[in-house]
Write a protein that holds these residues in place. Structure first.
Motif, PDB file in Angstrom:
ATOM      1  N   PRO A  49       0.788  -1.698  -0.073  1.00  0.00           N
ATOM      2  CA  PRO A  49      -0.198   0.200  -0.164  1.00  0.00           C
ATOM      3  C   PRO A  49       0.830   1.092   0.001  1.00  0.00           C
ATOM      4  N   TYR A  50       1.516   1.027   0.658  1.00  0.00           N
ATOM      5  CA  TYR A  50       2.821   2.399   0.879  1.00  0.00           C
ATOM      6  C   TYR A  50       3.581   2.855  -0.361  1.00  0.00           C
ATOM      7  N   ILE A  55       3.761   5.431  -6.118  1.00  0.00           N
ATOM      8  CA  ILE A  55       3.693   6.123  -7.494  1.00  0.00           C
ATOM      9  C   ILE A  55       2.713   6.692  -7.892  1.00  0.00           C
ATOM     10  N   PHE A  56       1.325   6.461  -6.810  1.00  0.00           N
ATOM     11  CA  PHE A  56       0.255   7.288  -7.485  1.00  0.00           C
ATOM     12  C   PHE A  56       0.248   9.399  -7.030  1.00  0.00           C
ATOM     13  N   ALA A  57       1.247   9.387  -5.724  1.00  0.00           N
ATOM     14  CA  ALA A  57       1.275  10.822  -4.920  1.00  0.00           C
ATOM     15  C   ALA A  57       2.130  11.436  -6.674  1.00  0.00           C
ATOM     16  N   SER A 170      10.426  15.701  -8.280  1.00  0.00           N
ATOM     17  CA  SER A 170       9.726  15.165  -8.825  1.00  0.00           C
ATOM     18  C   SER A 170       9.727  13.863 -10.347  1.00  0.00           C
ATOM     19  N   SER A 171      10.857  14.292 -10.974  1.00  0.00           N
ATOM     20  CA  SER A 171      11.424  12.914 -11.588  1.00  0.00           C
ATOM     21  C   SER A 171      11.771  11.621 -11.524  1.00  0.00           C
ATOM     22  N   TRP A 172      11.530  11.023 -10.465  1.00  0.00           N
ATOM     23  CA  TRP A 172      11.510   9.753  -9.133  1.00  0.00           C
ATOM     24  C   TRP A 172      10.344   9.689  -8.257  1.00  0.00           C
ATOM     25  N   PRO A 173       9.567   8.329  -7.992  1.00  0.00           N
ATOM     26  CA  PRO A 173       8.919   8.336  -6.939  1.00  0.00           C
ATOM     27  C   PRO A 173       9.993   8.342  -6.207  1.00  0.00           C
ATOM     28  N   VAL A 174       9.073   8.593  -4.720  1.00  0.00           N
ATOM     29  CA  VAL A 174       9.913   8.643  -3.630  1.00  0.00           C
ATOM     30  C   VAL A 174      10.391   7.953  -2.828  1.00  0.00           C
TER      31      VAL A 174
END
Length: 201
Positions: A49-50, A55-57, A170-174
């Motif tokens: 879930p996290y 990915i959605f963020a 914001s060019s790569w997921p956290v």
């Protein structure tokens, strides 16, 4: 990956692919390996879930700016408010309760706010210079082991740096990886100084 720490696991994968490329692997074979891993990576993300929320963020941080997208939105605000030359060293406002993990994973955002585009580009140029000089050292190594050791050490640092910069912009997921030599943390500094010593040697 089991910790769970998919960010570090992916970094190790990128370093391995870099070493395979340096060893002479064909791009078509490396591409096939990457494509074969896509379903596994997708399942790993969807099953957690996290990770799914991250990915959605990443896709649209403004959809939930007060929850899952908070890190990215605050990071982009900090970077954007720095302008060309920044607000001045130590004068960041984002680091006071707005930007989470501002002294570790998101230090580049604070750097962008305080030193502006000029400061962030200077950091990028320094990491590119490190990569270039490491490649020159690797090519001059007396044996194959020295060549691969230098390439691997440089890749470990430079790839992590650009993943961190990608996350912050914001060019790569956290992923939660620090920026080498700049993020707070003595163990991180030790771990990154060791490969520099090996490269210099």
């Amino acid at each position: 990956l089991k910790e769970p720490d998919m960010g570090t696991a992916s970094l190790l994968l990128f370093v391995a692919l870099t070493l395979f490329f340096a060893a002479g692997a064909q791009l078509v074979h490396l591409t096939a390996v990457i494509l074969a891993m896509v379903p596994f990576a997708a399942f790993t993300v969807v099953a957690s879930p996290y990770r799914r929320a991250r990915i959605f963020a990443f896709v649209n941080p403004w959809k939930d700016p007060l929850n899952t997208g908070f890190h990215i939105v605050q990071s982009l605000l900090a970077l954007g408010s720095g302008g060309l030359f920044g607000v001045g060293l130590g004068a960041s406002r984002a680091k006071f309760f707005y930007l989470p993990e501002q002294y570790t994973d998101f230090i580049f955002s604070v750097l962008g706010e305080e030193l502006g585009l000029v400061g962030t580009l200077s950091v990028v140029v320094l990491f590119v210079t490190l990569a270039y000089r490491s490649i020159r050292i690797a090519l001059a190594a007396p044996d194959r082991f020295g060549f691969f050791l230098t390439i691997g050490c440089a890749a470990m640092i430079v790839i992590q740096a650009f993943v961190n910069i990608g996350v912050v912009s914001s060019s790569w997921p956290v992923t939660g990886v620090p920026l080498p030599f700049i993020s707070f943390g003595g163990s991180s500094l030790d771990v990154h100084l060791l490969p520099i010593a090996l490269i210099a040697n």
